[in-house]
Design a protein around this motif. Structure first.
Motif, PDB file in Angstrom:
ATOM      1  N   ALA A 110      15.216 102.693  72.282  1.00 18.54           N
ATOM      2  CA  ALA A 110      14.011 102.977  73.057  1.00 18.54           C
ATOM      3  C   ALA A 110      12.824 103.210  72.118  1.00 18.54           C
ATOM      4  CB  ALA A 110      14.229 104.193  73.951  1.00 18.54           C
ATOM      5  N   SER A 111      13.061 103.898  71.014  1.00 17.99           N
ATOM      6  CA  SER A 111      11.999 104.148  70.036  1.00 17.99           C
ATOM      7  C   SER A 111      11.510 102.854  69.415  1.00 17.99           C
ATOM      8  CB  SER A 111      12.505 105.095  68.945  1.00 17.99           C
ATOM      9  OG  SER A 111      12.924 106.307  69.511  1.00 17.99           O
ATOM     10  N   LEU A 112      12.433 101.989  69.083  1.00 15.32           N
ATOM     11  CA  LEU A 112      12.080 100.687  68.513  1.00 15.32           C
ATOM     12  C   LEU A 112      11.236  99.883  69.487  1.00 15.32           C
ATOM     13  CD1 LEU A 112      12.343  98.555  66.286  1.00 15.32           C
ATOM     14  CD2 LEU A 112      14.513  97.864  67.341  1.00 15.32           C
ATOM     15  N   GLN A 113      11.625  99.841  70.765  1.00 16.03           N
ATOM     16  CA  GLN A 113      10.850  99.112  71.766  1.00 16.03           C
ATOM     17  C   GLN A 113       9.448  99.691  71.905  1.00 16.03           C
ATOM     18  OE1 GLN A 113      11.473  96.311  73.506  1.00 16.03           O
ATOM     19  NE2 GLN A 113      13.296  96.107  72.245  1.00 16.03           N
ATOM     20  N   TYR A 114       9.350 101.013  71.912  1.00 19.27           N
ATOM     21  CA  TYR A 114       8.041 101.659  72.020  1.00 19.27           C
ATOM     22  C   TYR A 114       7.149 101.286  70.835  1.00 19.27           C
ATOM     23  CZ  TYR A 114       4.439 105.210  71.948  1.00 19.27           C
ATOM     24  OH  TYR A 114       3.229 105.839  71.901  1.00 19.27           O
ATOM     25  N   VAL A 115       7.662 101.403  69.624  1.00 22.99           N
ATOM     26  CA  VAL A 115       6.865 101.095  68.431  1.00 22.99           C
ATOM     27  C   VAL A 115       6.485  99.620  68.404  1.00 22.99           C
ATOM     28  CG1 VAL A 115       6.902 101.009  65.896  1.00 22.99           C
ATOM     29  CG2 VAL A 115       7.744 103.035  67.097  1.00 22.99           C
ATOM     30  N   ARG A 116       7.389  98.751  68.805  1.00 24.24           N
ATOM     31  CA  ARG A 116       7.056  97.323  68.875  1.00 24.24           C
ATOM     32  C   ARG A 116       5.911  97.084  69.848  1.00 24.24           C
ATOM     33  NH1 ARG A 116      13.012  94.403  69.083  1.00 24.24           N
ATOM     34  NH2 ARG A 116      13.378  94.455  66.831  1.00 24.24           N
ATOM     35  N   LYS A 117       5.942  97.753  70.983  1.00 27.57           N
ATOM     36  CA  LYS A 117       4.906  97.565  71.999  1.00 27.57           C
ATOM     37  C   LYS A 117       3.554  98.039  71.502  1.00 27.57           C
ATOM     38  CE  LYS A 117       3.453  96.480  76.101  1.00 27.57           C
ATOM     39  NZ  LYS A 117       3.528  95.118  76.601  1.00 27.57           N
ATOM     40  N   VAL A 118       3.497  99.267  70.984  1.00 29.40           N
ATOM     41  CA  VAL A 118       2.196  99.806  70.587  1.00 29.40           C
ATOM     42  C   VAL A 118       1.648  99.149  69.318  1.00 29.40           C
ATOM     43  CG1 VAL A 118       2.534 102.010  71.751  1.00 29.40           C
ATOM     44  CG2 VAL A 118       3.135 101.816  69.357  1.00 29.40           C
ATOM     45  N   SER A 119       2.538  98.654  68.455  1.00 25.81           N
ATOM     46  CA  SER A 119       2.067  98.006  67.224  1.00 25.81           C
ATOM     47  C   SER A 119       1.737  96.538  67.445  1.00 25.81           C
ATOM     48  CB  SER A 119       3.113  98.120  66.111  1.00 25.81           C
ATOM     49  OG  SER A 119       4.242  97.310  66.406  1.00 25.81           O
ATOM     50  N   GLY A 120       2.365  95.927  68.442  1.00 25.53           N
ATOM     51  CA  GLY A 120       2.166  94.502  68.664  1.00 25.53           C
ATOM     52  C   GLY A 120       3.049  93.636  67.790  1.00 25.53           C
ATOM     53  N   PHE A 121       3.912  94.255  67.006  1.00 31.16           N
ATOM     54  CA  PHE A 121       4.805  93.512  66.111  1.00 31.16           C
ATOM     55  C   PHE A 121       6.213  93.491  66.678  1.00 31.16           C
ATOM     56  CE2 PHE A 121       1.836  95.241  62.791  1.00 31.16           C
ATOM     57  CZ  PHE A 121       1.282  94.026  62.434  1.00 31.16           C
ATOM     58  N   ASN A 122       6.764  92.304  66.859  1.00 24.20           N
ATOM     59  CA  ASN A 122       8.168  92.194  67.195  1.00 24.20           C
ATOM     60  C   ASN A 122       8.978  92.207  65.907  1.00 24.20           C
ATOM     61  OD1 ASN A 122      10.391  91.949  68.879  1.00 24.20           O
ATOM     62  ND2 ASN A 122      10.410  89.737  68.704  1.00 24.20           N
ATOM     63  N   LYS A 123       8.491  91.486  64.914  1.00 25.88           N
ATOM     64  CA  LYS A 123       9.080  91.491  63.571  1.00 25.88           C
ATOM     65  C   LYS A 123       7.924  91.650  62.599  1.00 25.88           C
ATOM     66  CE  LYS A 123      12.258  89.170  60.503  1.00 25.88           C
ATOM     67  NZ  LYS A 123      12.354  90.333  59.683  1.00 25.88           N
ATOM     68  N   PRO A 124       7.759  92.844  62.030  1.00 22.59           N
ATOM     69  CA  PRO A 124       6.607  93.079  61.149  1.00 22.59           C
ATOM     70  C   PRO A 124       6.739  92.349  59.817  1.00 22.59           C
ATOM     71  CG  PRO A 124       8.058  94.972  61.127  1.00 22.59           C
ATOM     72  CD  PRO A 124       8.597  94.021  62.161  1.00 22.59           C
ATOM     73  N   SER A 125       5.594  92.141  59.186  1.00 17.45           N
ATOM     74  CA  SER A 125       5.585  91.551  57.855  1.00 17.45           C
ATOM     75  C   SER A 125       6.170  92.552  56.864  1.00 17.45           C
ATOM     76  CB  SER A 125       4.144  91.213  57.448  1.00 17.45           C
ATOM     77  OG  SER A 125       3.403  92.413  57.316  1.00 17.45           O
ATOM     78  N   LYS A 126       6.491  92.061  55.687  1.00 18.13           N
ATOM     79  CA  LYS A 126       7.025  92.943  54.633  1.00 18.13           C
ATOM     80  C   LYS A 126       6.058  94.085  54.340  1.00 18.13           C
ATOM     81  CE  LYS A 126      10.947  91.168  53.190  1.00 18.13           C
ATOM     82  NZ  LYS A 126      12.184  91.902  53.285  1.00 18.13           N
ATOM     83  N   ALA A 127       4.751  93.809  54.419  1.00 17.17           N
ATOM     84  CA  ALA A 127       3.743  94.828  54.130  1.00 17.17           C
ATOM     85  C   ALA A 127       3.793  95.972  55.138  1.00 17.17           C
ATOM     86  CB  ALA A 127       2.347  94.198  54.116  1.00 17.17           C
ATOM     87  N   ASN A 128       4.187  95.681  56.376  1.00 15.53           N
ATOM     88  CA  ASN A 128       4.209  96.699  57.430  1.00 15.53           C
ATOM     89  C   ASN A 128       5.609  97.220  57.751  1.00 15.53           C
ATOM     90  OD1 ASN A 128       1.408  96.685  57.964  1.00 15.53           O
ATOM     91  ND2 ASN A 128       1.660  94.746  59.036  1.00 15.53           N
ATOM     92  N   GLU A 129       6.619  96.668  57.126  1.00 14.30           N
ATOM     93  CA  GLU A 129       8.001  97.016  57.445  1.00 14.30           C
ATOM     94  C   GLU A 129       8.295  98.520  57.278  1.00 14.30           C
ATOM     95  OE1 GLU A 129      11.261  95.155  55.117  1.00 14.30           O
ATOM     96  OE2 GLU A 129      11.421  93.899  56.920  1.00 14.30           O
ATOM     97  N   ASP A 130       7.855  99.104  56.182  1.00 17.48           N
ATOM     98  CA  ASP A 130       8.116 100.526  55.943  1.00 17.48           C
ATOM     99  C   ASP A 130       7.405 101.412  56.964  1.00 17.48           C
ATOM    100  OD1 ASP A 130       9.770  99.963  53.824  1.00 17.48           O
ATOM    101  OD2 ASP A 130       8.220 100.301  52.293  1.00 17.48           O
ATOM    102  N   ALA A 131       6.169 101.060  57.294  1.00 15.03           N
ATOM    103  CA  ALA A 131       5.408 101.849  58.271  1.00 15.03           C
ATOM    104  C   ALA A 131       6.074 101.792  59.645  1.00 15.03           C
ATOM    105  CB  ALA A 131       3.973 101.338  58.360  1.00 15.03           C
ATOM    106  N   ILE A 132       6.553 100.620  60.048  1.00 15.30           N
ATOM    107  CA  ILE A 132       7.216 100.468  61.345  1.00 15.30           C
ATOM    108  C   ILE A 132       8.523 101.251  61.350  1.00 15.30           C
ATOM    109  CG2 ILE A 132       8.354  98.810  62.883  1.00 15.30           C
ATOM    110  CD1 ILE A 132       5.313  98.634  63.018  1.00 15.30           C
TER     111      ILE A 132
END
Length: 93
Positions: free
Chosen positions: A23-45
């Motif tokens: 559920a947390s992963l789905q929420y963060v994906r929704k608010v960030s707009g990233f389904n699969k983030p780039s390497k630059a954003n991977e740690d933040a996600i």
């Protein structure tokens, strides 16, 4: 995407760590707009998902209700029936 976030409170058995993480992963994906983030954003996600999961667990641990816990199997069957009616799948399996 957010339709996949399930209600986690007041179930018997209680929500698992995996369900809270999903559920947390789905929420963060929704608010960030990233389904699969780039390497630059991977740690933040990843950090955001962990923090949301911790906050969710704390929330679930502190909520109170007088209602009887819901049965997961019964609720899943009700959801299947609603989806069958909604999408016209009554005669399909």
């Amino acid at each position: 995407m957010c339709r996949n976030i399930k209600t986690l409170f007041n179930f018997d058995p209680p929500a698992t760590t995996d369900e809270i993480y999903a559920a947390s992963l789905q929420y963060v994906r929704k608010v960030s707009g990233f389904n699969k983030p780039s390497k630059a954003n991977e740690d933040a996600i990843h950090l955001a998902v962990e923090e949301v999961a911790i906050a969710t667990q704390k929330l679930l641990n502190t909520l109170v209700t007088n209602a009887e816990p819901r049965n997961r199997e019964i609720e899943a069957e009700r959801a299947r029936a609603r989806n069958a009616k909604r999408f016209g799948l009554e005669n399909q399996e």
